[in-house]
Design a protein around this motif. Sequence first.
Motif, mmCIF file in Angstrom:
data_model
loop_
_atom_site.group_PDB
_atom_site.id
_atom_site.type_symbol
_atom_site.label_atom_id
_atom_site.label_comp_id
_atom_site.label_asym_id
_atom_site.label_seq_id
_atom_site.Cartn_x
_atom_site.Cartn_y
_atom_site.Cartn_z
ATOM 1 N N TYR A 55 47.714 50.280 45.580
ATOM 2 C CA TYR A 55 48.611 51.100 45.941
ATOM 3 C C TYR A 55 48.938 51.900 47.958
ATOM 4 N N LEU A 58 49.437 48.676 49.768
ATOM 5 C CA LEU A 58 50.325 47.491 49.720
ATOM 6 C C LEU A 58 51.391 48.609 49.899
ATOM 7 N N VAL A 59 51.431 49.720 49.656
ATOM 8 C CA VAL A 59 52.644 50.890 49.497
ATOM 9 C C VAL A 59 53.191 51.661 50.400
ATOM 10 N N GLU A 60 51.957 52.271 49.885
ATOM 11 C CA GLU A 60 51.753 53.414 51.421
ATOM 12 C C GLU A 60 51.566 53.198 52.290
ATOM 13 N N SER A 62 52.196 50.161 55.234
ATOM 14 C CA SER A 62 52.936 48.868 54.837
ATOM 15 C C SER A 62 52.758 48.052 56.548
ATOM 16 N N LEU A 65 50.037 44.501 55.529
ATOM 17 C CA LEU A 65 51.289 43.561 55.055
ATOM 18 C C LEU A 65 51.583 42.872 55.933
ATOM 19 N N MET B 18 52.947 39.960 47.181
ATOM 20 C CA MET B 18 52.731 39.706 48.626
ATOM 21 C C MET B 18 53.898 39.938 49.393
ATOM 22 N N PHE B 21 56.178 43.658 47.948
ATOM 23 C CA PHE B 21 55.046 44.102 48.688
ATOM 24 C C PHE B 21 56.001 44.504 50.571
ATOM 25 N N THR B 22 56.142 43.466 50.694
ATOM 26 C CA THR B 22 56.547 43.163 53.002
ATOM 27 C C THR B 22 57.987 43.264 53.100
ATOM 28 N N PHE B 24 59.786 45.222 49.534
ATOM 29 C CA PHE B 24 60.406 46.242 49.252
ATOM 30 C C PHE B 24 59.265 47.753 49.320
ATOM 31 N N GLY B 25 58.019 47.508 50.038
ATOM 32 C CA GLY B 25 56.719 48.229 50.070
ATOM 33 C C GLY B 25 57.649 49.862 49.922
ATOM 34 N N LYS B 26 58.168 49.601 51.145
ATOM 35 C CA LYS B 26 58.830 51.019 51.555
ATOM 36 C C LYS B 26 59.572 51.647 50.249
ATOM 37 N N LEU B 28 59.362 51.303 47.239
ATOM 38 C CA LEU B 28 58.663 51.527 46.170
ATOM 39 C C LEU B 28 58.047 52.692 46.555
ATOM 40 N N TYR B 29 57.279 52.751 47.652
ATOM 41 C CA TYR B 29 56.800 54.294 48.839
ATOM 42 C C TYR B 29 58.614 55.399 48.053
#
Lengths: 267, 210
Positions: A55, A58-60, A62, A65, B18, B21-22, B24-26, B28-29
């Motif tokens: 998490y 990958l999410v916090e 970026s 990536l 990947m 997350f690339t 939509f990661g932000k 989701l965050y």
Amino acid sequence: MGNFFRKAGLLLCAVLFLLPVVLTVLHSFAVQKVEPDLFYLESLFPKKFDLTGYYDLLVEDSQVLWNFWNSVLYALVITVLNILVSVPAAYSFSQAKFRWKEALFFFYIVLMMMPLQVTLLPNYIGLRDMKLLDTPYSIILPAVFAPFSAFLLTQYMNGLEKSCLEAALLETKSVTTILTRIVLPQLRPCILAVFIFEFAEQWNMVEQPNIYLKAEKWKPLSSFLSMDGGLTVSEVLAGSVIFMIPIVVLYLYFHDSLEVGLESMKL
Amino acid sequence: MKTKKAADIILYVFLTFMLVFTFFGKDLYRLTIPKVVAESAKRKSFPAEVETPEGIFQTKKVVIAVPEEAISDGFVYALNESEQGAYVTYEEVETGKTDDGWVEILKGIGARKKVIVGSDRVLYDGREVIVLTEQTEQIRLYTEGTAEEKEAFAKKCKKHNIQTVLIAMLFAVAGAVTARLLLRKRLRILFAPPDGSAVSIALLLFSGRD
């Protein structure tokens, strides 16, 4: 009895080789209580599991990536361009007749045997003078002309049937036609083997991006993971798992071709 | 053949994740960032007592005060805003009297310092936050609600987050599978995941995702 010991020895070797990988995967899912930058594991096998490492990575954060896609870009572009350069070079070393060919090939091999650290400084100076430092070209251009692929392809081409090439020469004098119609189809297993070697080599590069690149946005994942600071154990291990997957998949796809290629190159 | 199928699945799922997350990661965050309401510490006139030889007199004195909701067990969360975003820091404070919903600050923070008076999530030192200009129903529930209300609300939030992430993943995997079915040739495998993700991105964009 001898068979038993041989199997036990092989099993021990397999465990020793696999243990770091298994621990990396297990601890990437483990709950780590330690502070960032303190790289030690609380126990050999984790007791609690969660997805915090993934998490956070990958999410916090970026950035990782983009580093991953940089790695993909560098490895693919360099590998493809390197093969495009190496095939004609190998054909010349293998089939063309010209003066000083042996000497040139000898120096080519010497260049290949040189440690990377020896060529880093001349490359740095060259890239600096061409104002290519801190750009993706500083990673791509020096690697495109690496001699390893040309050496492997030359070895393979030396083993091709001479009569086949001589017959082709009777039909046409165009080197391009012979290379594309006769030689390239026969090179397929070797090119795949070279592709895997070269891709793995570029995927794992650390020194070049650390020296040629300053901007985080251009750095590959290998460089990001080698940075000291700001990452917890779980994040580093989660990054390592992500880093491993493409190479494992590549091997699963092409392991047959790799074995055939290596066998035919007599390596 | 089984190995290649396994490699296919790993590659598809991995690349799809990947890409998701690339792109939509932000988003989701942002779902997990607490939304807060902040109020500045103010100089307020508080009732005070002055002891003289003639007796004790009631008077007023100007003190630094923060809303009652900002204080929790002797500390406040101070808001720090910069170009990189808004973050909260844990600040210990010494409190004095309370008057009309405001608490006197004897030591800890200065006037005009913004403190958090409501949040829809648990805060901790250094956490990024989104500052809202007005109190929402969610923040009111979390800040002023009873323990049961807070627990129910936290559960609802978590469920909503998980649902959103799962829906995103489901669309992504569906996109990848569709692409895999459309492009069967081995050489085209390399191009399938981006197409798959394009499908998933399109589906997400039209699915009313907040």
